[in-house]
Design an enzyme around this catalytic site. Structure first.
Site, mmCIF file in Angstrom:
data_model
loop_
_atom_site.group_PDB
_atom_site.id
_atom_site.type_symbol
_atom_site.label_atom_id
_atom_site.label_comp_id
_atom_site.label_asym_id
_atom_site.label_seq_id
_atom_site.Cartn_x
_atom_site.Cartn_y
_atom_site.Cartn_z
ATOM 1 N N ASP A 29 0.846 -1.193 0.000
ATOM 2 C CA ASP A 29 0.000 0.000 0.000
ATOM 3 C C ASP A 29 0.883 1.245 0.000
ATOM 4 O O ASP A 29 1.876 1.321 0.719
ATOM 5 C CB ASP A 29 -0.926 -0.015 1.227
ATOM 6 C CG ASP A 29 -2.068 0.974 1.087
ATOM 7 O OD1 ASP A 29 -3.216 0.539 0.934
ATOM 8 O OD2 ASP A 29 -1.804 2.209 1.111
ATOM 9 N N ILE A 30 0.506 2.217 -0.788
ATOM 10 C CA ILE A 30 1.315 3.434 -0.942
ATOM 11 C C ILE A 30 1.263 4.316 0.313
ATOM 12 O O ILE A 30 2.177 5.114 0.549
ATOM 13 C CB ILE A 30 0.868 4.211 -2.199
ATOM 14 C CG1 ILE A 30 1.959 5.130 -2.709
ATOM 15 C CG2 ILE A 30 -0.435 4.970 -1.957
ATOM 16 C CD1 ILE A 30 1.703 5.678 -4.111
ATOM 17 N N ASN A 86 -12.957 -3.181 2.321
ATOM 18 C CA ASN A 86 -13.928 -2.106 2.507
ATOM 19 C C ASN A 86 -14.884 -2.073 1.321
ATOM 20 O O ASN A 86 -14.464 -2.252 0.177
ATOM 21 C CB ASN A 86 -13.199 -0.761 2.624
ATOM 22 C CG ASN A 86 -12.307 -0.696 3.845
ATOM 23 O OD1 ASN A 86 -12.669 -1.185 4.912
ATOM 24 N ND2 ASN A 86 -11.132 -0.114 3.690
ATOM 25 N N GLY A 92 -15.460 3.434 3.594
ATOM 26 C CA GLY A 92 -14.292 4.183 3.148
ATOM 27 C C GLY A 92 -13.621 3.625 1.910
ATOM 28 O O GLY A 92 -12.440 3.904 1.672
ATOM 29 N N GLN A 93 -14.350 2.848 1.104
ATOM 30 C CA GLN A 93 -13.736 2.349 -0.128
ATOM 31 C C GLN A 93 -13.429 3.510 -1.065
ATOM 32 O O GLN A 93 -14.319 4.319 -1.370
ATOM 33 C CB GLN A 93 -14.651 1.338 -0.837
ATOM 34 C CG GLN A 93 -13.985 0.713 -2.067
ATOM 35 C CD GLN A 93 -14.829 -0.354 -2.754
ATOM 36 O OE1 GLN A 93 -15.981 -0.590 -2.384
ATOM 37 N NE2 GLN A 93 -14.260 -1.004 -3.747
ATOM 38 N N HIS A 99 -9.961 -5.197 -3.228
ATOM 39 C CA HIS A 99 -8.623 -5.396 -2.672
ATOM 40 C C HIS A 99 -8.759 -5.818 -1.222
ATOM 41 O O HIS A 99 -9.508 -5.216 -0.454
ATOM 42 C CB HIS A 99 -7.773 -4.133 -2.791
ATOM 43 C CG HIS A 99 -8.469 -2.879 -2.395
ATOM 44 N ND1 HIS A 99 -9.394 -2.232 -3.208
ATOM 45 C CD2 HIS A 99 -8.417 -2.150 -1.261
ATOM 46 C CE1 HIS A 99 -9.848 -1.162 -2.591
ATOM 47 N NE2 HIS A 99 -9.278 -1.095 -1.399
ATOM 48 N N LEU A 100 -8.025 -6.853 -0.888
ATOM 49 C CA LEU A 100 -7.988 -7.348 0.485
ATOM 50 C C LEU A 100 -6.783 -6.706 1.159
ATOM 51 O O LEU A 100 -5.646 -6.904 0.728
ATOM 52 C CB LEU A 100 -7.853 -8.879 0.450
ATOM 53 C CG LEU A 100 -7.975 -9.630 1.765
ATOM 54 C CD1 LEU A 100 -9.353 -9.424 2.393
ATOM 55 C CD2 LEU A 100 -7.705 -11.116 1.541
ATOM 56 N N HIS A 101 -7.052 -5.902 2.202
ATOM 57 C CA HIS A 101 -5.953 -5.306 2.959
ATOM 58 C C HIS A 101 -5.378 -6.365 3.902
ATOM 59 O O HIS A 101 -6.136 -7.008 4.642
ATOM 60 C CB HIS A 101 -6.460 -4.158 3.832
ATOM 61 C CG HIS A 101 -6.963 -2.950 3.095
ATOM 62 N ND1 HIS A 101 -6.197 -1.818 2.906
ATOM 63 C CD2 HIS A 101 -8.163 -2.682 2.540
ATOM 64 C CE1 HIS A 101 -6.916 -0.905 2.256
ATOM 65 N NE2 HIS A 101 -8.109 -1.403 2.024
HETATM 66 P P1 AMP Z 1 -9.768 1.462 0.247
HETATM 67 O O1 AMP Z 1 -9.923 2.709 1.064
HETATM 68 O O2 AMP Z 1 -10.166 0.197 0.986
HETATM 69 O O3 AMP Z 1 -10.436 1.567 -1.108
HETATM 70 O O4 AMP Z 1 -8.211 1.286 0.023
HETATM 71 C C1 AMP Z 1 -7.524 1.811 -1.069
HETATM 72 C C2 AMP Z 1 -6.070 1.696 -0.712
HETATM 73 O O5 AMP Z 1 -5.309 1.857 -1.900
HETATM 74 C C3 AMP Z 1 -5.605 2.762 0.276
HETATM 75 O O6 AMP Z 1 -5.057 2.127 1.440
HETATM 76 C C4 AMP Z 1 -4.536 3.527 -0.511
HETATM 77 O O7 AMP Z 1 -3.462 3.948 0.284
HETATM 78 C C5 AMP Z 1 -4.113 2.512 -1.547
HETATM 79 N N1 AMP Z 1 -3.564 3.061 -2.767
HETATM 80 C C6 AMP Z 1 -4.063 4.090 -3.521
HETATM 81 N N2 AMP Z 1 -3.287 4.294 -4.596
HETATM 82 C C7 AMP Z 1 -2.292 3.384 -4.536
HETATM 83 C C8 AMP Z 1 -1.156 3.088 -5.362
HETATM 84 N N3 AMP Z 1 -0.900 3.790 -6.490
HETATM 85 N N4 AMP Z 1 -0.321 2.090 -4.980
HETATM 86 C C9 AMP Z 1 -0.575 1.389 -3.860
HETATM 87 N N5 AMP Z 1 -1.620 1.610 -3.051
HETATM 88 C C10 AMP Z 1 -2.462 2.595 -3.373
#
Ligand code: AMP
Ligand code: ZN
Length: 113
Positions: A29-30, A86, A92-93, A99-101
């Site tokens: 995750d960034i 999410n 908060g999506q 995507h599975l965190h």
């Molecule tokens: P969500 O809030 O569950 O939709 O999570 C989206 C996730 O994607 C967040 O934790 C962001 O930090 C992550 N994210 C957004 N852009 C990127 C990217 N370019 N590379 C890696 N992670 C990202």
């Protein structure tokens, strides 16, 4: 398709990969929210959990099993970790490609905020 994670899968946007196979891609995750924060995604575009159907059961299972295996490889299986997806605004999506965190490496609060 204008999807950030499809572009990451296609190599059009850089990421830090952790694992991939023919169906699954995992990358860091960034904006990590924990010492270990990895996103595990299907290579095929699925916008949210609301768009899953029975034919996706094996793929979703594979996302979880990938999370389990990465947690072990990264040394957080015993200390503990969270696998969470999410869905839509109240959760908060922000990226509409499921995507599975995988979060771990610190004590995680419950319930989440
Ligand atoms: P969500 O809030 O569950 O939709 O999570 C989206 C996730 O994607 C967040 O934790 C962001 O930090 C992550 N994210 C957004 N852009 C990127 C990217 N370019 N590379 C890696 N992670 C990202
Ligand atoms: Zn996508």
């Amino acid at each position: 398709m204008d999807c950030l994670f499809c572009k990451i899968v296609a190599g059009e946007i850089p990421a830090t990969p952790v694992y991939q196979d023919d169906e699954v891609f995992a990358f860091r995750d960034i904006h990590p929210q924990a010492p270990t924060h990895i996103l595990i995604i299907p290579k095929r575009h699925i916008a949210s959990v609301n768009d899953l159907d029975a034919a996706d059961a094996a793929l979703v299972g594979k996302l979880f099993l990938t999370g389990k295996r990465l947690a072990a490889e990264l040394g957080i299986a015993e200390s503990g970790y969270r696998l969470v997806m999410n869905t839509n605004a109240d959760a908060g999506q922000t990226v509409f490609h499921i995507h599975l965190h995988l979060l771990g490496g610190r004590t995680l609060g419950w319930p989440p905020g």
